[in-house]
Design a protein around this motif. Sequence first.
Motif, PDB file in Angstrom:
ATOM      1  N   LEU A   1      28.507  42.763  38.175  1.00 39.21           N
ATOM      2  CA  LEU A   1      28.087  41.360  38.221  1.00 39.21           C
ATOM      3  C   LEU A   1      27.516  40.995  39.585  1.00 39.21           C
ATOM      4  O   LEU A   1      26.599  40.181  39.694  1.00 39.21           O
ATOM      5  N   GLU A   2      28.046  41.605  40.633  1.00 38.64           N
ATOM      6  CA  GLU A   2      27.583  41.347  41.988  1.00 38.64           C
ATOM      7  C   GLU A   2      26.232  42.006  42.271  1.00 38.64           C
ATOM      8  O   GLU A   2      25.379  41.439  42.937  1.00 38.64           O
ATOM      9  N   LYS A   3      26.000  43.199  41.730  1.00 40.15           N
ATOM     10  CA  LYS A   3      24.797  43.973  42.039  1.00 40.15           C
ATOM     11  C   LYS A   3      23.617  43.691  41.111  1.00 40.15           C
ATOM     12  O   LYS A   3      22.503  44.123  41.394  1.00 40.15           O
ATOM     13  N   THR A   4      23.875  43.019  39.992  1.00 36.43           N
ATOM     14  CA  THR A   4      22.806  42.768  39.021  1.00 36.43           C
ATOM     15  C   THR A   4      22.719  41.271  38.730  1.00 36.43           C
ATOM     16  O   THR A   4      23.562  40.498  39.159  1.00 36.43           O
ATOM     17  N   ASN A   5      21.705  40.886  37.975  1.00 44.47           N
ATOM     18  CA  ASN A   5      21.580  39.496  37.522  1.00 44.47           C
ATOM     19  C   ASN A   5      22.143  39.310  36.121  1.00 44.47           C
ATOM     20  O   ASN A   5      21.892  38.287  35.493  1.00 44.47           O
ATOM     21  N   VAL A   6      22.882  40.276  35.634  1.00 41.05           N
ATOM     22  CA  VAL A   6      23.495  40.173  34.316  1.00 41.05           C
ATOM     23  C   VAL A   6      24.670  39.204  34.422  1.00 41.05           C
ATOM     24  O   VAL A   6      25.483  39.294  35.342  1.00 41.05           O
ATOM     25  N   SER A   7      24.735  38.266  33.489  1.00 42.47           N
ATOM     26  CA  SER A   7      25.822  37.287  33.522  1.00 42.47           C
ATOM     27  C   SER A   7      27.101  37.885  32.928  1.00 42.47           C
ATOM     28  O   SER A   7      27.052  38.891  32.211  1.00 42.47           O
ATOM     29  N   LYS A   8      28.210  37.233  33.199  1.00 37.60           N
ATOM     30  CA  LYS A   8      29.483  37.680  32.644  1.00 37.60           C
ATOM     31  C   LYS A   8      29.459  37.616  31.118  1.00 37.60           C
ATOM     32  O   LYS A   8      29.994  38.492  30.445  1.00 37.60           O
ATOM     33  N   THR A   9      28.813  36.603  30.569  1.00 40.44           N
ATOM     34  CA  THR A   9      28.705  36.472  29.114  1.00 40.44           C
ATOM     35  C   THR A   9      27.886  37.616  28.528  1.00 40.44           C
ATOM     36  O   THR A   9      28.271  38.212  27.518  1.00 40.44           O
ATOM     37  N   GLN A  10      26.760  37.938  29.156  1.00 42.96           N
ATOM     38  CA  GLN A  10      25.925  39.036  28.673  1.00 42.96           C
ATOM     39  C   GLN A  10      26.682  40.359  28.741  1.00 42.96           C
ATOM     40  O   GLN A  10      26.647  41.153  27.793  1.00 42.96           O
ATOM     41  N   LEU A  11      27.376  40.586  29.850  1.00 43.35           N
ATOM     42  CA  LEU A  11      28.130  41.825  30.005  1.00 43.35           C
ATOM     43  C   LEU A  11      29.298  41.890  29.024  1.00 43.35           C
ATOM     44  O   LEU A  11      29.577  42.940  28.446  1.00 43.35           O
ATOM     45  N   SER A  12      29.951  40.766  28.797  1.00 41.47           N
ATOM     46  CA  SER A  12      31.061  40.768  27.841  1.00 41.47           C
ATOM     47  C   SER A  12      30.546  41.060  26.426  1.00 41.47           C
ATOM     48  O   SER A  12      31.242  41.721  25.644  1.00 41.47           O
ATOM     49  N   ASN A  13      29.334  40.615  26.088  1.00 42.29           N
ATOM     50  CA  ASN A  13      28.747  40.952  24.793  1.00 42.29           C
ATOM     51  C   ASN A  13      28.504  42.450  24.670  1.00 42.29           C
ATOM     52  O   ASN A  13      28.752  43.041  23.617  1.00 42.29           O
ATOM     53  N   ILE A  14      28.022  43.067  25.729  1.00 42.95           N
ATOM     54  CA  ILE A  14      27.781  44.510  25.734  1.00 42.95           C
ATOM     55  C   ILE A  14      29.103  45.265  25.561  1.00 42.95           C
ATOM     56  O   ILE A  14      29.168  46.272  24.866  1.00 42.95           O
ATOM     57  N   LEU A  15      30.164  44.753  26.181  1.00 46.42           N
ATOM     58  CA  LEU A  15      31.469  45.422  26.153  1.00 46.42           C
ATOM     59  C   LEU A  15      32.306  45.066  24.931  1.00 46.42           C
ATOM     60  O   LEU A  15      33.413  45.583  24.775  1.00 46.42           O
ATOM     61  N   HIS A  16      31.797  44.164  24.087  1.00 47.04           N
ATOM     62  CA  HIS A  16      32.527  43.741  22.878  1.00 47.04           C
ATOM     63  C   HIS A  16      33.874  43.107  23.218  1.00 47.04           C
ATOM     64  O   HIS A  16      34.912  43.448  22.639  1.00 47.04           O
ATOM     65  N   ILE A  17      33.837  42.195  24.165  1.00 45.91           N
ATOM     66  CA  ILE A  17      35.037  41.478  24.585  1.00 45.91           C
ATOM     67  C   ILE A  17      34.606  40.070  24.974  1.00 45.91           C
ATOM     68  O   ILE A  17      33.503  39.882  25.492  1.00 45.91           O
ATOM     69  N   SER A  18      35.443  39.081  24.735  1.00 45.75           N
ATOM     70  CA  SER A  18      35.054  37.723  25.114  1.00 45.75           C
ATOM     71  C   SER A  18      35.133  37.573  26.633  1.00 45.75           C
ATOM     72  O   SER A  18      35.932  38.242  27.294  1.00 45.75           O
ATOM     73  N   ALA A  19      34.311  36.680  27.161  1.00 42.85           N
ATOM     74  CA  ALA A  19      34.339  36.416  28.604  1.00 42.85           C
ATOM     75  C   ALA A  19      35.712  35.883  29.004  1.00 42.85           C
ATOM     76  O   ALA A  19      36.216  36.196  30.088  1.00 42.85           O
ATOM     77  N   ARG A  20      36.320  35.122  28.138  1.00 40.83           N
ATOM     78  CA  ARG A  20      37.646  34.568  28.413  1.00 40.83           C
ATOM     79  C   ARG A  20      38.699  35.678  28.544  1.00 40.83           C
ATOM     80  O   ARG A  20      39.516  35.669  29.457  1.00 40.83           O
ATOM     81  N   GLN A  21      38.647  36.632  27.612  1.00 34.88           N
ATOM     82  CA  GLN A  21      39.593  37.748  27.689  1.00 34.88           C
ATOM     83  C   GLN A  21      39.310  38.613  28.912  1.00 34.88           C
ATOM     84  O   GLN A  21      40.226  39.108  29.559  1.00 34.88           O
ATOM     85  N   LEU A  22      38.042  38.768  29.233  1.00 37.05           N
ATOM     86  CA  LEU A  22      37.655  39.538  30.411  1.00 37.05           C
ATOM     87  C   LEU A  22      38.229  38.914  31.682  1.00 37.05           C
ATOM     88  O   LEU A  22      38.643  39.625  32.595  1.00 37.05           O
ATOM     89  N   ASN A  23      38.264  37.584  31.730  1.00 37.07           N
ATOM     90  CA  ASN A  23      38.822  36.888  32.894  1.00 37.07           C
ATOM     91  C   ASN A  23      40.313  37.149  33.075  1.00 37.07           C
ATOM     92  O   ASN A  23      40.832  37.011  34.174  1.00 37.07           O
ATOM     93  N   ARG A  24      41.003  37.504  32.000  1.00 41.16           N
ATOM     94  CA  ARG A  24      42.448  37.749  32.077  1.00 41.16           C
ATOM     95  C   ARG A  24      42.794  39.088  32.716  1.00 41.16           C
ATOM     96  O   ARG A  24      43.910  39.286  33.157  1.00 41.16           O
ATOM     97  N   TYR A  25      41.833  40.007  32.740  1.00 41.26           N
ATOM     98  CA  TYR A  25      42.084  41.316  33.327  1.00 41.26           C
ATOM     99  C   TYR A  25      42.232  41.199  34.841  1.00 41.26           C
ATOM    100  O   TYR A  25      41.457  40.506  35.495  1.00 41.26           O
ATOM    101  N   GLY A  26      43.204  41.915  35.397  1.00 40.77           N
ATOM    102  CA  GLY A  26      43.309  42.051  36.848  1.00 40.77           C
ATOM    103  C   GLY A  26      42.310  43.100  37.304  1.00 40.77           C
ATOM    104  O   GLY A  26      41.824  43.893  36.498  1.00 40.77           O
ATOM    105  N   LYS A  27      41.983  43.135  38.608  1.00 39.99           N
ATOM    106  CA  LYS A  27      40.931  44.046  39.062  1.00 39.99           C
ATOM    107  C   LYS A  27      41.289  45.519  38.867  1.00 39.99           C
ATOM    108  O   LYS A  27      40.410  46.356  38.750  1.00 39.99           O
ATOM    109  N   ASP A  28      42.580  45.849  38.823  1.00 37.61           N
ATOM    110  CA  ASP A  28      42.974  47.238  38.612  1.00 37.61           C
ATOM    111  C   ASP A  28      43.351  47.538  37.168  1.00 37.61           C
ATOM    112  O   ASP A  28      43.692  48.673  36.838  1.00 37.61           O
ATOM    113  N   ASP A  29      43.305  46.521  36.284  1.00 35.73           N
ATOM    114  CA  ASP A  29      43.555  46.766  34.861  1.00 35.73           C
ATOM    115  C   ASP A  29      42.441  47.652  34.314  1.00 35.73           C
ATOM    116  O   ASP A  29      41.284  47.570  34.744  1.00 35.73           O
TER     117      ASP A  29
END
Length: 165
Positions: free
Chosen positions: A65-93
């Motif tokens: 997210l820092e190195k590209t212009n891809v939004s969290k929503t766009q990336l969460s769509n690629i990863l098949h996970i909601s942005a909300r659920q993605l926010n729950r992950y800790g950085k080492d999860d």
Amino acid sequence: MAEVANRSKKLSIADLKIASPDEGYVFSFLFPEDYVKNKLNCDGDSNIIDCIRGGIPRLAIDNILEKTNVSKTQLSNILHISARQLNRYGKDDLLSPEQSNFLYEFTRIYVRGIDILGDTATVDKWLVRPNMALGDKQPLELLDTSEGLRMVNDVLSQIEYGFYS
């Protein structure tokens, strides 16, 4: 002498030297350099597969997210996970193997785009511009399936070899 000329040499896939970003380069794009050296053991093809199967840490998403212009929503769509659920992950999860694979493949396509198109700004624009070779869809829209990844990779190959797409 004619005997030697008639012998055919068997080629391996490595001999073809098909353009693909080095796996180490993909992981260095996903993580800070010290993290790759100290915490990951992903230096060979089989280790890369093991790292993907074991799960890539969520920290990689922050770096993307820092190195590209891809939004969290766009990336969460690629990863098949909601942005909300993605926010729950800790950085080492750890991401699931499926999410890790899609993140790795997205990064591989992105890094290949940098190699072919020249810089991140151009890749960012290319990813969101509808492409006629992709049925007037944005390349970014297709990266959530393995077939879409293949199609986008094929278009990058066409660009690399001089076929305008």
